[in-house]
Design a protein around this motif. Structure first.
Motif, PDB file in Angstrom:
ATOM      1  N   ARG A  69     -14.014  -0.884   3.290  1.00 64.67           N
ATOM      2  CA  ARG A  69     -13.102  -1.634   2.415  1.00 64.67           C
ATOM      3  C   ARG A  69     -12.674  -0.753   1.236  1.00 64.67           C
ATOM      4  NH1 ARG A  69     -10.065  -6.283   3.019  1.00 64.67           N
ATOM      5  NH2 ARG A  69      -9.670  -7.165   0.984  1.00 64.67           N
ATOM      6  N   SER A  79     -10.045   1.619   2.409  1.00 64.54           N
ATOM      7  CA  SER A  79      -8.766   0.922   2.589  1.00 64.54           C
ATOM      8  C   SER A  79      -8.086   0.649   1.247  1.00 64.54           C
ATOM      9  CB  SER A  79      -8.978  -0.392   3.335  1.00 64.54           C
ATOM     10  OG  SER A  79      -9.427  -0.145   4.640  1.00 64.54           O
ATOM     11  N   GLU A 111      -4.129   0.441   1.830  1.00 66.83           N
ATOM     12  CA  GLU A 111      -3.908  -0.062   3.183  1.00 66.83           C
ATOM     13  C   GLU A 111      -4.124  -1.568   3.293  1.00 66.83           C
ATOM     14  OE1 GLU A 111      -6.705   2.360   5.264  1.00 66.83           O
ATOM     15  OE2 GLU A 111      -5.339   4.070   5.397  1.00 66.83           O
ATOM     16  N   ILE A 112      -4.275  -2.243   2.157  1.00 66.67           N
ATOM     17  CA  ILE A 112      -4.522  -3.688   2.159  1.00 66.67           C
ATOM     18  C   ILE A 112      -3.351  -4.371   1.463  1.00 66.67           C
ATOM     19  CG2 ILE A 112      -6.053  -5.522   1.336  1.00 66.67           C
ATOM     20  CD1 ILE A 112      -8.350  -3.503   1.503  1.00 66.67           C
ATOM     21  N   ALA A 113      -2.805  -5.357   2.135  1.00 65.47           N
ATOM     22  CA  ALA A 113      -1.687  -6.109   1.541  1.00 65.47           C
ATOM     23  C   ALA A 113      -2.193  -6.885   0.335  1.00 65.47           C
ATOM     24  CB  ALA A 113      -1.097  -7.064   2.569  1.00 65.47           C
ATOM     25  N   ASP A 153      -1.715  -9.808  -0.657  1.00 64.34           N
ATOM     26  CA  ASP A 153      -2.190 -11.174  -0.385  1.00 64.34           C
ATOM     27  C   ASP A 153      -3.540 -11.182   0.329  1.00 64.34           C
ATOM     28  OD1 ASP A 153      -1.110 -10.196   1.978  1.00 64.34           O
ATOM     29  OD2 ASP A 153      -0.318 -12.150   2.596  1.00 64.34           O
ATOM     30  N   GLN A 154      -4.056 -10.005   0.671  1.00 66.74           N
ATOM     31  CA  GLN A 154      -5.370  -9.892   1.297  1.00 66.74           C
ATOM     32  C   GLN A 154      -6.461  -9.460   0.313  1.00 66.74           C
ATOM     33  OE1 GLN A 154      -5.999 -10.753   4.566  1.00 66.74           O
ATOM     34  NE2 GLN A 154      -3.903 -11.533   4.377  1.00 66.74           N
ATOM     35  N   LEU A 155      -6.073  -9.211  -0.948  1.00 63.68           N
ATOM     36  CA  LEU A 155      -7.051  -8.806  -1.949  1.00 63.68           C
ATOM     37  C   LEU A 155      -7.919  -9.987  -2.357  1.00 63.68           C
ATOM     38  CD1 LEU A 155      -4.941  -6.554  -4.320  1.00 63.68           C
ATOM     39  CD2 LEU A 155      -6.666  -5.826  -2.679  1.00 63.68           C
ATOM     40  N   GLY A 156      -9.192  -9.708  -2.533  1.00 64.48           N
ATOM     41  CA  GLY A 156     -10.123 -10.732  -2.985  1.00 64.48           C
ATOM     42  C   GLY A 156     -10.694 -10.389  -4.350  1.00 64.48           C
ATOM     43  N   ASP A 188     -12.630  -7.145  -4.470  1.00 68.06           N
ATOM     44  CA  ASP A 188     -11.760  -5.963  -4.490  1.00 68.06           C
ATOM     45  C   ASP A 188     -11.298  -5.665  -5.910  1.00 68.06           C
ATOM     46  OD1 ASP A 188     -11.862  -5.870  -1.660  1.00 68.06           O
ATOM     47  OD2 ASP A 188     -10.171  -7.266  -1.532  1.00 68.06           O
TER      48      ASP A 188
END
Length: 91
Positions: free
Chosen positions: A25, A28, A33-35, A37-40, A43
């Protein structure tokens, strides 16, 4: 064997450490490499902690380059003292 004699084992979850992410992770995130809207939350916490740490190292390197190693050590010690003092007063 007492707890004191046991070898340290790092945790593998973020239960006690928000921002703990896997090496994959982290890679990435580092390579974008992470959109978005995919971040938490983990992150974001990981990146903030990493950026703050890097900023402190850069600042200490600037102090060392301009005023010498001894000045950088004094600044690092004062910073650590103040952070610890703030942490204890908030506790």
């Amino acid at each position: 064997m007492s707890v004191r004699d046991e070898k340290y084992k790092s945790t593998v979850s973020n239960r006690f450490y928000p921002g703990r992410i896997s090496a994959e992770r982290e890679r990435s995130l580092t390579h974008f490499e992470i959109a978005i809207d995919q971040l938490g939350v983990d992150d974001i916490v990981f990146n903030i902690a990493k950026n703050v740490t890097q900023s402190i190292y850069i600042l200490l390197d600037i102090v060392r380059a301009k005023w010498g190693e001894e000045a950088a050590i004094l600044v690092a010690r004062e910073y650590a003292y103040r952070r610890a003092k703030a942490g204890f007063s908030n506790g």
